[in-house]
Design a protein around this motif. Structure first.
Motif, PDB file in Angstrom:
ATOM      1  N   GLU A  18       0.830  -1.213   0.000  1.00  0.00           N
ATOM      2  CA  GLU A  18       0.000   0.000   0.000  1.00  0.00           C
ATOM      3  C   GLU A  18       0.862   1.260   0.000  1.00  0.00           C
ATOM      4  OE1 GLU A  18      -3.837   0.150   2.062  1.00  0.00           O
ATOM      5  OE2 GLU A  18      -3.306  -1.847   2.841  1.00  0.00           O
ATOM      6  N   LYS A  19       1.942   1.248   0.762  1.00  0.00           N
ATOM      7  CA  LYS A  19       2.853   2.396   0.772  1.00  0.00           C
ATOM      8  C   LYS A  19       3.549   2.552  -0.580  1.00  0.00           C
ATOM      9  CE  LYS A  19       3.680   2.576   5.707  1.00  0.00           C
ATOM     10  NZ  LYS A  19       4.648   2.545   6.796  1.00  0.00           N
ATOM     11  N   ASN A  20       3.880   1.434  -1.216  1.00  0.00           N
ATOM     12  CA  ASN A  20       4.493   1.491  -2.549  1.00  0.00           C
ATOM     13  C   ASN A  20       3.551   2.160  -3.549  1.00  0.00           C
ATOM     14  OD1 ASN A  20       6.740   0.105  -1.591  1.00  0.00           O
ATOM     15  ND2 ASN A  20       5.976  -1.880  -2.258  1.00  0.00           N
ATOM     16  N   ILE A  21       2.274   1.802  -3.477  1.00  0.00           N
ATOM     17  CA  ILE A  21       1.276   2.398  -4.369  1.00  0.00           C
ATOM     18  C   ILE A  21       1.197   3.904  -4.132  1.00  0.00           C
ATOM     19  CG2 ILE A  21      -1.208   2.520  -4.879  1.00  0.00           C
ATOM     20  CD1 ILE A  21       0.059   0.004  -6.045  1.00  0.00           C
ATOM     21  N   ASP A  22       1.118   4.311  -2.871  1.00  0.00           N
ATOM     22  CA  ASP A  22       1.034   5.739  -2.549  1.00  0.00           C
ATOM     23  C   ASP A  22       2.257   6.498  -3.057  1.00  0.00           C
ATOM     24  OD1 ASP A  22      -1.402   5.319  -1.272  1.00  0.00           O
ATOM     25  OD2 ASP A  22      -0.497   5.194   0.735  1.00  0.00           O
TER      26      ASP A  22
END
Length: 145
Positions: A18-22
């Protein structure tokens, strides 16, 4: 210079997906063009390969002045800058990845080269999770008009 609306599909299944996507969305906004709309994030099982890692996926609409090949080059720079070491296209198979950014649609353009085909048929017709994200994104876009 004219701008094009481009739909991208992002996925990540390792190192805090999720952090990678953000972070990828932030890089896209800073390097490719303004984010106009985005779907919600969904969690999905890997497709076309086996992994114990679940994917986080999202669809985004951006406005860019770049050509399809320039967008592809910037997308690849973002992927490699975030730590993606091997491209599925080059390797010939899918594997776990920090980030994957696919160009799904580029305005009304149909484009085909050795490295890029637009629209991205698998996301539009074969992958259920992609269609779910794209349907949601299209509804968001329609409601903004």
């Amino acid at each position: 210079m004219s701008s094009n609306n481009v739909i991208l599909l992002l996925g990540s299944n390792i190192n805090f997906p999720e952090k990678n996507i953000d972070f990828a969305i932030e890089l896209i906004n800073n390097n490719l063009g303004a984010i106009i709309a985005k779907s919600s994030k969904i969690m999905t099982d890997p497709i076309e390969f086996v992994s114990k890692n679940i994917f986080c996926n999202i669809a985004v609409l951006i406005s860019t002045q770049f050509s399809p090949i320039k967008v592809l080059n910037i997308v690849k720079k973002i992927e490699y800058g975030m730590g993606r070491t091997e491209d599925s296209f080059v390797k010939g198979c899918y594997q776990d990845r920090v980030i994957d950014i696919d160009i799904v649609c580029f305005g009304n353009i149909k484009f085909c080269s050795h490295k890029l085909t637009i629209p991205h048929d698998k996301h539009l017709t074969q992958r259920e999770f992609s269609r779910e994200l794209l349907d949601e994104l299209n509804l968001i876009i329609k409601n903004k008009q």
